[in-house]
Design a protein around this motif. Structure first.
Motif, PDB file in Angstrom:
ATOM      1  N   GLY A 471       0.812  -1.204   0.000  1.00  0.00           N
ATOM      2  CA  GLY A 471       0.000   0.000   0.000  1.00  0.00           C
ATOM      3  C   GLY A 471       0.848   1.257   0.000  1.00  0.00           C
ATOM      4  N   VAL A 472       0.216   2.363  -0.363  1.00  0.00           N
ATOM      5  CA  VAL A 472       0.885   3.658  -0.345  1.00  0.00           C
ATOM      6  C   VAL A 472      -0.159   4.728  -0.067  1.00  0.00           C
ATOM      7  N   GLU A 486       3.889   7.813   1.706  1.00  0.00           N
ATOM      8  CA  GLU A 486       4.320   6.842   2.717  1.00  0.00           C
ATOM      9  C   GLU A 486       3.932   5.426   2.303  1.00  0.00           C
ATOM     10  N   PRO A 487       4.906   4.527   2.179  1.00  0.00           N
ATOM     11  CA  PRO A 487       4.607   3.123   1.866  1.00  0.00           C
ATOM     12  C   PRO A 487       4.171   2.357   3.109  1.00  0.00           C
ATOM     13  N   ARG A 488       3.328   1.351   2.896  1.00  0.00           N
ATOM     14  CA  ARG A 488       2.887   0.479   3.988  1.00  0.00           C
ATOM     15  C   ARG A 488       2.768  -0.940   3.440  1.00  0.00           C
ATOM     16  N   TRP A 505       4.634  -3.240   8.234  1.00  0.00           N
ATOM     17  CA  TRP A 505       5.607  -2.154   8.306  1.00  0.00           C
ATOM     18  C   TRP A 505       5.042  -0.951   7.573  1.00  0.00           C
ATOM     19  N   GLY A 506       5.373   0.247   8.055  1.00  0.00           N
ATOM     20  CA  GLY A 506       4.909   1.428   7.344  1.00  0.00           C
ATOM     21  C   GLY A 506       5.415   2.712   7.958  1.00  0.00           C
ATOM     22  N   TYR A 507       5.324   3.781   7.156  1.00  0.00           N
ATOM     23  CA  TYR A 507       5.640   5.133   7.601  1.00  0.00           C
ATOM     24  C   TYR A 507       4.341   5.891   7.858  1.00  0.00           C
ATOM     25  N   TYR A 508       4.374   6.777   8.874  1.00  0.00           N
ATOM     26  CA  TYR A 508       3.188   7.523   9.286  1.00  0.00           C
ATOM     27  C   TYR A 508       3.596   8.942   9.666  1.00  0.00           C
ATOM     28  N   HIS A 509       2.637   9.838   9.663  1.00  0.00           N
ATOM     29  CA  HIS A 509       2.918  11.208  10.095  1.00  0.00           C
ATOM     30  C   HIS A 509       1.693  11.784  10.789  1.00  0.00           C
TER      31      HIS A 509
END
Length: 742
Positions: A471-472, A486-488, A505-509
């Motif tokens: 996902g993105v 952010e990729p997930r 796994w993923g990036y978040y803000h």
């Protein structure tokens, strides 16, 4: 889940013999009179003469010849009732009423339909959680019994999820964002107990359809209104009551309308002068109300539109006398202390079932939030915020094994901000501060902007054993004006038919808090806070109702706002959260429950000072044991025992004197350098469900903190910080609730 029923035959209008040899009627539930589908109605003497009730509980029996027949009924989980005698040609209408024994608490993790991804998620039903001891019938308060969830004190059920703060969570209700889910930050949720259908609790590594937050997500769905008849429910609790009206209007359309109001302020205001003392004077006891309205329209077999109205309001007013210990220690807070918080939400959702098993959800809405605050000698804060949004999401199946989720949101926001107030303390990165010594700022601001996000997720069932999730998410807000992509990722591997490995796994803000980013109090040039989530898990089905879910996780935080002498705040903080959660659950006919364990650490670091410390919600060990025992068809007994290691606090280790004013000032120790005593508490709950032919009565009695454990929630310092006294959590306390359904 086994149920026992008895059969009542009522001669009521509306059901008749269509001809001498055809018997028609309806099967309904005792008390609620809900139609029961899938019930087998049969002739005792002829087991080949039977009928199955349809969606509205209707059945038709064709009989071979006139005469007297004995009818019975049965269905999955129901005991065979005594036969009922009927005679052909009597012309009497027929209604069969089935009475079921009290429900037991079903299994906890039960639904994967709204989101098939398993990693970092627990799926729950509202009726499961409202029966947990100590929740006072509030299903969202039951979240604190889940692994990875910490709470600040007994007055708050607002969850701190896996080492983050409650403010780092996102809340959704029926596909639309909600300002807050708990009155007064956690006293009770804004939804009456039986309005919650189900909710997904995302603990970490959640998908790109949710954002933007670094903590967790609580995605809640309200149940649909009943469609058979108009019904009324009345609830009376220890400090609040509510009423629900629901039912059909015309064919294919139905509604519910619910309202709730606390009433402890009405009772206590009469004795407020006796309760007030030299430390605090109560002017208005904390009070709240909330409301929900839903109108559902089934356009056809594929399309359904719902109109939503909901809102909540919390308010209170006290006076802190200038001679009180608190005002002597911090003269800036002496005087009025008032708060008023509210939100109102209006929206339309449209759900469509697409060809090939796909679906589309569309929402158009408006969210208004208001925050008012008065402190000391007239300092004030008033925020009125409006957010107009459009959200759309489609679930597609473009190829073999692929489930594609694609969606986005566009919003236009406007905020009116007025304040004359001292800068709030520096939050997590300051040992302590006094309001009276904080620099004051005054502003009147009209802020407007836009925000949008787009997301895509593909869940690919690569083989019978393996599923891969890619996902993105791309998002921005014009206030910060930076697009983040952010990729997930996720994976599921079925080792055996009963064992599944998961990973995510993923990036978040997340945008900083309002006071950290608004001109005058904060730094308008702050950037987003960022996080990286890592999760690995193991799920096991042992059989005989026993299941287990074990997850290890790590969250890495960066660009957290920290105080700065020149710019007020800069993105100079970081954090690391590591832990392991375990949920062991048993689902059975007579008794069931679960054990949840959490072992975790949550740490923050200030890059400017080099100081590292324990986060305020760092509770290294958390254990919760929940059990429910079905005594008989009416009585259910439940218990919950909860333990957590003590939370960190920052102590006052000495004093100094301001040479100009002579005020005694505290000297704080290192952040989080003292640990409170461990916390534990036992709650008991007794439920009774009494079903009559035309109404139901349900009641519960709870005893909170059964063995009267004196849990310390913090300390209160006397004038001049000469000494301190412990502030205790709830003592042993009874609680009750009663519901009548007509």
């Amino acid at each position: 889940m086994k149920k026992t029923l008895w059969l009542l035959l009522a001669l009521l209008p509306g059901w008749a013999w269509a001809d001498p040899l055809t018997l028609t009627g309806q099967v309904v539930e005792a008390g609620s009179l809900r139609p029961l589908a899938g019930i087998s109605v049969f002739v005792v003497e002829r087991d080949d003469l039977y009928a199955i009730t349809l969606s509205e509980g209707m059945f038709t029996l064709v009989l071979p010849e006139p005469g007297i027949y004995h009818l019975s009924a049965m269905g999955l989980g129901y005991a065979k009732p005594e036969p009922v005698t009927v005679q052909t040609g009597s012309g009497a209408p027929l209604r069969i009423v089935l009475k079921a024994e009290a429900q037991v608490l079903p299994e906890v993790v039960i639904k994967e339909d709204r989101d098939p991804v398993r990693v970092g998620k627990i799926s729950l039903e509202g009726r499961q959680m409202e029966a947990v001891a100590g929740t006072q019938g509030d299903p969202l308060k039951g979240l604190q019994s889940m692994p990875g969830v910490a709470v600040g004190n007994d007055a708050s059920s607002n969850p701190a999820i896996r080492g983050s703060a409650p403010r780092d969570n996102l809340y959704y209700l029926d596909f639309m964002p909600v300002a807050y889910m708990f009155h007064f930050g956690g006293l009770t949720s804004i939804l009456p107990a039986d309005m919650v259908d189900d909710f997904n609790l995302y603990l970490a590594a959640f998908g790109p359809q949710f954002g933007d937050a670094m903590g967790g997500v609580i995605d809640t769905v309200q149940r649909n209104p009943r469609t058979d008849r108009v019904g009324v429910k009345l609830n009376l609790g220890m400090y609040e009551s509510d009423v629900l009206i629901e039912g059909p209007t015309v064919e294919g359309q139905s509604f519910f309308l619910s309202g709730r109001r606390s009433y402890i302020d009405f009772l206590m205001n009469k004795v407020r002068d006796k309760i007030s003392n030299d430390q605090v004077e109560i002017r208005e006891f904390p009070a709240f109300y909330d409301y929900q309205f839903k109108y559902l329209v089934d356009l056809d077999e594929r399309n359904q539109i719902a109109f939503h109205l909901m809102g909540a309001n919390d308010w209170m007013k006290i006076i802190i006398p200038p001679t009180s210990d608190a005002a002597i220690n911090d003269p800036g807070i002496g005087g009025n202390l008032e708060s008023d918080q509210l939100f109102d939400n209006q929206g339309i959702t449209w759900r469509t079932r697409l060809e090939g098993g796909g679906a589309n959800r569309f929402a158009l809405g408006h969210l208004h939030t208001g925050t008012g605050f008065v402190i000391g000698g007239g300092d004030y804060l008033d925020i009125q915020a409006n957010d107009y949004f459009i959200r759309d999401e489609a679930t597609l199946h473009p190829g073999k094994g692929h489930e594609l989720l694609v969606g986005g949101l566009v919003s236009r926001w406007s905020n009116t901000v007025n304040f004359n107030i001292g800068a709030p303390p520096g939050g997590d990165f300051v040992a302590g501060s006094l309001y009276g010594t904080a620099p004051k700022a005054q502003r009147s601001l009209d802020l407007t902007g836009n925000a949008w996000n787009l997301y895509l997720r593909d869940r690919w069932q690569a083989s019978p054993r393996t599923a891969l999730i890619v996902g993105v998410r791309a998002a921005t807000d014009s206030y910060i004006n930076q697009v983040l992509t952010e990729p997930r990722l996720g994976a599921e591997y079925r080792l055996t038919p009963s064992t599944v490995l998961t990973a995510g796994w993923g990036y978040y803000h997340q945008i900083p808090q309002g006071h950290e980013i608004v001109d005058g109090l904060g730094n308008p040039n702050l950037n987003y806070q960022r996080a990286e989530h890592r999760v690995i898990g193991l799920e096991q089905d042992f059989g005989n109702g026993w299941t287990s879910k074990l997850e290890g996780y790590e969250k890495l935080l960066r660009d957290l706002p920290v105080p700065d002498a020149t710019l007020n705040y800069v993105n100079g903080g970081s954090g690391r959260i590591r832990g392991m959660d375990w949920l062991l659950k048993r689902d059975g006919a007579e008794w069931n429950g679960w054990l949840s364990l959490t072992r975790a650490t949550s740490q923050r670091t200030n890059a400017a000072t080099g100081e590292s410390f324990k986060f305020s919600y760092d509770q290294p060990w958390i254990a919760t044991l929940v059990g429910t025992w079905k005594i008989d068809e009416q009585w259910t007994l439940g218990a919950k025992w909860r333990y957590h290691a003590g939370s960190p606090i920052t102590p006052v280790v000495g004093t100094t004197t301001d040479p100009g004013t002579g005020q005694v000032l505290p000297v704080y120790g290192p952040i989080g350098s003292e640990i409170l005593p461990d916390y534990h508490r036992l709650d008991l709950r007794l439920d009774r469900d009494i079903a009559h032919s035309t109404y139901n009565i349900k009641w519960y009695l709870e005893i909170l903190n059964l063995y009267n454990r004196k849990n310390i929630g913090g300390y209160r310092y006397t004038a001049g910080y000469a000494s301190r006294e412990p502030s205790y959590e709830l003592p042993i306390l009874p609680s009750f609730g009663i519901q009548a359904e007509f």
